[in-house]
Design a protein around this motif. Structure first.
Motif, PDB file in Angstrom:
ATOM      1  N   LEU A 199       0.823  -1.216   0.000  1.00  0.00           N
ATOM      2  CA  LEU A 199       0.000   0.000   0.000  1.00  0.00           C
ATOM      3  C   LEU A 199       0.853   1.261   0.000  1.00  0.00           C
ATOM      4  O   LEU A 199       0.343   2.360   0.195  1.00  0.00           O
ATOM      5  CB  LEU A 199      -0.926  -0.016   1.225  1.00  0.00           C
ATOM      6  CG  LEU A 199      -1.986  -1.120   1.218  1.00  0.00           C
ATOM      7  CD1 LEU A 199      -2.654  -1.236   2.577  1.00  0.00           C
ATOM      8  CD2 LEU A 199      -3.038  -0.844   0.145  1.00  0.00           C
ATOM      9  N   GLY A 200       2.146   1.094  -0.208  1.00  0.00           N
ATOM     10  CA  GLY A 200       3.010   2.249  -0.346  1.00  0.00           C
ATOM     11  C   GLY A 200       3.639   2.767   0.927  1.00  0.00           C
ATOM     12  O   GLY A 200       4.226   3.850   0.942  1.00  0.00           O
ATOM     13  N   TYR A 201       3.546   1.989   2.024  1.00  0.00           N
ATOM     14  CA  TYR A 201       4.151   2.383   3.288  1.00  0.00           C
ATOM     15  C   TYR A 201       5.415   1.558   3.536  1.00  0.00           C
ATOM     16  O   TYR A 201       5.472   0.380   3.190  1.00  0.00           O
ATOM     17  CB  TYR A 201       3.189   2.156   4.458  1.00  0.00           C
ATOM     18  CG  TYR A 201       2.067   3.160   4.542  1.00  0.00           C
ATOM     19  CD1 TYR A 201       2.212   4.346   5.242  1.00  0.00           C
ATOM     20  CD2 TYR A 201       0.842   2.900   3.930  1.00  0.00           C
ATOM     21  CE1 TYR A 201       1.180   5.265   5.328  1.00  0.00           C
ATOM     22  CE2 TYR A 201      -0.197   3.811   4.008  1.00  0.00           C
ATOM     23  CZ  TYR A 201      -0.024   4.984   4.709  1.00  0.00           C
ATOM     24  OH  TYR A 201      -1.050   5.892   4.786  1.00  0.00           O
ATOM     25  N   LYS A 202       6.388   2.185   4.162  1.00  0.00           N
ATOM     26  CA  LYS A 202       7.589   1.472   4.582  1.00  0.00           C
ATOM     27  C   LYS A 202       7.539   1.290   6.089  1.00  0.00           C
ATOM     28  O   LYS A 202       7.426   2.258   6.834  1.00  0.00           O
ATOM     29  CB  LYS A 202       8.853   2.248   4.201  1.00  0.00           C
ATOM     30  CG  LYS A 202      10.139   1.549   4.620  1.00  0.00           C
ATOM     31  CD  LYS A 202      11.358   2.372   4.266  1.00  0.00           C
ATOM     32  CE  LYS A 202      12.633   1.686   4.740  1.00  0.00           C
ATOM     33  NZ  LYS A 202      13.843   2.485   4.440  1.00  0.00           N
ATOM     34  N   ALA A 203       7.597   0.043   6.535  1.00  0.00           N
ATOM     35  CA  ALA A 203       7.549  -0.251   7.972  1.00  0.00           C
ATOM     36  C   ALA A 203       8.789  -1.029   8.376  1.00  0.00           C
ATOM     37  O   ALA A 203       9.230  -1.935   7.657  1.00  0.00           O
ATOM     38  CB  ALA A 203       6.295  -1.048   8.314  1.00  0.00           C
ATOM     39  N   ILE A 204       9.353  -0.671   9.506  1.00  0.00           N
ATOM     40  CA  ILE A 204      10.520  -1.353  10.038  1.00  0.00           C
ATOM     41  C   ILE A 204      10.059  -2.449  11.005  1.00  0.00           C
ATOM     42  O   ILE A 204       9.311  -2.173  11.950  1.00  0.00           O
ATOM     43  CB  ILE A 204      11.458  -0.372  10.756  1.00  0.00           C
ATOM     44  CG1 ILE A 204      11.988   0.677   9.769  1.00  0.00           C
ATOM     45  CG2 ILE A 204      12.615  -1.114  11.426  1.00  0.00           C
ATOM     46  CD1 ILE A 204      12.799   1.774  10.414  1.00  0.00           C
ATOM     47  N   ILE A 205      10.487  -3.681  10.763  1.00  0.00           N
ATOM     48  CA  ILE A 205      10.110  -4.802  11.634  1.00  0.00           C
ATOM     49  C   ILE A 205      11.060  -4.850  12.825  1.00  0.00           C
ATOM     50  O   ILE A 205      12.274  -4.888  12.658  1.00  0.00           O
ATOM     51  CB  ILE A 205      10.158  -6.135  10.876  1.00  0.00           C
ATOM     52  CG1 ILE A 205       9.248  -6.098   9.647  1.00  0.00           C
ATOM     53  CG2 ILE A 205       9.774  -7.295  11.792  1.00  0.00           C
ATOM     54  CD1 ILE A 205       9.372  -7.313   8.753  1.00  0.00           C
ATOM     55  N   LEU A 206      10.490  -4.843  14.022  1.00  0.00           N
ATOM     56  CA  LEU A 206      11.272  -4.966  15.247  1.00  0.00           C
ATOM     57  C   LEU A 206      11.122  -6.377  15.789  1.00  0.00           C
ATOM     58  O   LEU A 206      10.020  -6.933  15.810  1.00  0.00           O
ATOM     59  CB  LEU A 206      10.798  -3.946  16.287  1.00  0.00           C
ATOM     60  CG  LEU A 206      10.943  -2.481  15.891  1.00  0.00           C
ATOM     61  CD1 LEU A 206      10.308  -1.595  16.957  1.00  0.00           C
ATOM     62  CD2 LEU A 206      12.396  -2.105  15.695  1.00  0.00           C
ATOM     63  N   ASP A 207      12.208  -6.953  16.242  1.00  0.00           N
ATOM     64  CA  ASP A 207      12.220  -8.333  16.714  1.00  0.00           C
ATOM     65  C   ASP A 207      11.830  -8.391  18.190  1.00  0.00           C
ATOM     66  O   ASP A 207      12.634  -8.059  19.061  1.00  0.00           O
ATOM     67  CB  ASP A 207      13.611  -8.939  16.508  1.00  0.00           C
ATOM     68  CG  ASP A 207      13.654 -10.408  16.896  1.00  0.00           C
ATOM     69  OD1 ASP A 207      12.583 -11.044  16.939  1.00  0.00           O
ATOM     70  OD2 ASP A 207      14.759 -10.915  17.150  1.00  0.00           O
ATOM     71  N   SER A 208      10.603  -8.797  18.460  1.00  0.00           N
ATOM     72  CA  SER A 208      10.171  -8.993  19.845  1.00  0.00           C
ATOM     73  C   SER A 208      10.774 -10.285  20.381  1.00  0.00           C
ATOM     74  O   SER A 208      10.758 -11.318  19.705  1.00  0.00           O
ATOM     75  CB  SER A 208       8.644  -9.058  19.927  1.00  0.00           C
ATOM     76  OG  SER A 208       8.068  -7.860  19.473  1.00  0.00           O
ATOM     77  N   LYS A 209      11.304 -10.245  21.574  1.00  0.00           N
ATOM     78  CA  LYS A 209      11.955 -11.406  22.167  1.00  0.00           C
ATOM     79  C   LYS A 209      10.947 -12.259  22.926  1.00  0.00           C
ATOM     80  O   LYS A 209      10.003 -11.762  23.540  1.00  0.00           O
ATOM     81  CB  LYS A 209      13.056 -10.966  23.145  1.00  0.00           C
ATOM     82  CG  LYS A 209      14.088 -10.024  22.553  1.00  0.00           C
ATOM     83  CD  LYS A 209      14.881 -10.661  21.434  1.00  0.00           C
ATOM     84  CE  LYS A 209      15.966  -9.717  20.939  1.00  0.00           C
ATOM     85  NZ  LYS A 209      16.659 -10.217  19.754  1.00  0.00           N
ATOM     86  N   ASN A 210      11.169 -13.570  22.886  1.00  0.00           N
ATOM     87  CA  ASN A 210      10.361 -14.486  23.680  1.00  0.00           C
ATOM     88  C   ASN A 210      10.710 -14.278  25.156  1.00  0.00           C
ATOM     89  O   ASN A 210      11.875 -14.369  25.529  1.00  0.00           O
ATOM     90  CB  ASN A 210      10.658 -15.928  23.262  1.00  0.00           C
ATOM     91  CG  ASN A 210       9.693 -16.927  23.845  1.00  0.00           C
ATOM     92  OD1 ASN A 210       8.973 -16.628  24.798  1.00  0.00           O
ATOM     93  ND2 ASN A 210       9.686 -18.118  23.304  1.00  0.00           N
ATOM     94  N   PRO A 211       9.721 -14.004  26.031  1.00  0.00           N
ATOM     95  CA  PRO A 211      10.048 -13.812  27.440  1.00  0.00           C
ATOM     96  C   PRO A 211      10.514 -15.087  28.132  1.00  0.00           C
ATOM     97  O   PRO A 211      11.106 -15.038  29.188  1.00  0.00           O
ATOM     98  CB  PRO A 211       8.721 -13.318  28.028  1.00  0.00           C
ATOM     99  CG  PRO A 211       7.672 -13.856  27.133  1.00  0.00           C
ATOM    100  CD  PRO A 211       8.289 -13.843  25.754  1.00  0.00           C
ATOM    101  N   PHE A 212      10.242 -16.246  27.512  1.00  0.00           N
ATOM    102  CA  PHE A 212      10.621 -17.527  28.101  1.00  0.00           C
ATOM    103  C   PHE A 212      11.888 -18.070  27.458  1.00  0.00           C
ATOM    104  O   PHE A 212      12.130 -17.893  26.270  1.00  0.00           O
ATOM    105  CB  PHE A 212       9.503 -18.575  27.943  1.00  0.00           C
ATOM    106  CG  PHE A 212       8.237 -18.202  28.653  1.00  0.00           C
ATOM    107  CD1 PHE A 212       8.104 -18.372  30.019  1.00  0.00           C
ATOM    108  CD2 PHE A 212       7.158 -17.670  27.949  1.00  0.00           C
ATOM    109  CE1 PHE A 212       6.939 -18.041  30.676  1.00  0.00           C
ATOM    110  CE2 PHE A 212       5.983 -17.338  28.592  1.00  0.00           C
ATOM    111  CZ  PHE A 212       5.872 -17.517  29.966  1.00  0.00           C
ATOM    112  N   SER A 213      12.677 -18.770  28.261  1.00  0.00           N
ATOM    113  CA  SER A 213      13.806 -19.543  27.754  1.00  0.00           C
ATOM    114  C   SER A 213      13.738 -20.928  28.365  1.00  0.00           C
ATOM    115  O   SER A 213      13.003 -21.160  29.334  1.00  0.00           O
ATOM    116  CB  SER A 213      15.146 -18.856  28.089  1.00  0.00           C
ATOM    117  OG  SER A 213      15.281 -18.674  29.477  1.00  0.00           O
ATOM    118  N   TYR A 214      14.502 -21.860  27.816  1.00  0.00           N
ATOM    119  CA  TYR A 214      14.399 -23.258  28.237  1.00  0.00           C
ATOM    120  C   TYR A 214      15.797 -23.781  28.620  1.00  0.00           C
ATOM    121  O   TYR A 214      16.769 -23.519  27.921  1.00  0.00           O
ATOM    122  CB  TYR A 214      13.799 -24.107  27.117  1.00  0.00           C
ATOM    123  CG  TYR A 214      12.444 -23.601  26.676  1.00  0.00           C
ATOM    124  CD1 TYR A 214      11.283 -24.015  27.310  1.00  0.00           C
ATOM    125  CD2 TYR A 214      12.349 -22.665  25.645  1.00  0.00           C
ATOM    126  CE1 TYR A 214      10.047 -23.533  26.919  1.00  0.00           C
ATOM    127  CE2 TYR A 214      11.115 -22.175  25.240  1.00  0.00           C
ATOM    128  CZ  TYR A 214       9.968 -22.614  25.886  1.00  0.00           C
ATOM    129  OH  TYR A 214       8.740 -22.130  25.505  1.00  0.00           O
TER     130      TYR A 214
END
Length: 248
Positions: free
Chosen positions: A232-247
């Motif tokens: 649609l003609g917009y430029k959006a920057i993707i931000l990497d959300s982190k998983n709050p959990f780890s294993y």
């Protein structure tokens, strides 16, 4: 009436509503404009799964952040800068960052079909609101193997019943355990955040359960919405959300 500018919040809300109508959201949800003004403008669009301190610190001032999960779900009685989510709201206000959420409306219009088609590679399926259904031509363990491969998971939480079939599959992104009681003629259900008693109910109904994790199913929000906005003609920057959990 003056023409709305492309970088105007009201104009973009109209665009987002045409992609995924906000009227489709559940009654308990809080999608739409969370912080800012419909008359406001923005210089840059960012997209992410969640609003976090780390992401707000990265974002340039005078920007718009569109997330899947709303930062505010219920009415706030206080705005205390040391507590969540007030601390994030205060930081966003300081930087003039406006917030929009696309949650359950986006689940119904885009999320399930994207996960099914683009991630799992299933081409023939149906979707009604949250629920995606498709047919699987192999056994339960091969379905688990596919999910581990596609979602890049080392482990997978499952419950396997005595049901010898794994043909009729249902999928809900996010947290779908509450839907188990409504499932009929389903052999296997794929979702995240399945609770103990929901798992017991699934076993009673003879439904295999695959819990992929909430984050694991929804971390694709940025790439889905960014692609739609680009068209649609917009430029959006993707931000990497982190998983709050780890294993461990």
């Amino acid at each position: 009436m003056p023409k709305k500018q492309k970088n105007n919040i009201s104009h973009l809300l109209d665009i987002l509503d045409s992609l995924s109508p906000f009227s489709l959201q559940e009654s308990w949800d809080n999608s739409g404009l969370i912080l800012g003004s419909k008359d406001g403008n923005f210089k840059q669009i960012y997209v992410a799964l969640e609003v976090t301190q780390e992401l707000l610190e990265q974002i340039k001032a005078d920007s718009l952040l569109i997330t899947h999960h709303p930062l505010i779900f219920s009415p706030l009685k206080q705005l205390i800068s040391e507590s969540y989510p007030s601390s994030l709201l205060c930081l966003a206000i300081q930087k003039n960052i406006q917030l929009i959420a696309m949650h359950t409306n986006f689940d119904k219009t885009h999320f399930g079909k994207y996960i099914t088609k683009e991630i799992l590679g299933i081409k023939n399926f149906s979707q009604e609101e949250f629920l995606v259904q498709f047919q699987w031509d192999s056994d339960f363990h091969s379905l688990c193997a596919l999910i581990k491969e596609k979602f890049k998971l080392q482990t997978l939480k499952i419950t396997q019943t005595t049901n010898p079939q794994c043909k009729n599959i249902a999928l809900i992104t996010g947290s779908g355990g509450s839907f188990i009681s409504k499932l009929n003629h389903i052999d296997c259900f794929i979702t995240g955040d399945i609770k103990y008693h929901e798992a017991m109910e699934g076993m009673q109904k003879n439904i295999h359960l695959i819990d992929c994790g909430h984050y694991e199913l929804e971390r694709y929000f940025g790439e889905i919405l960014s692609s739609l906005l680009t068209n649609l003609g917009y430029k959006a920057i993707i931000l990497d959300s982190k998983n709050p959990f780890s294993y461990i």
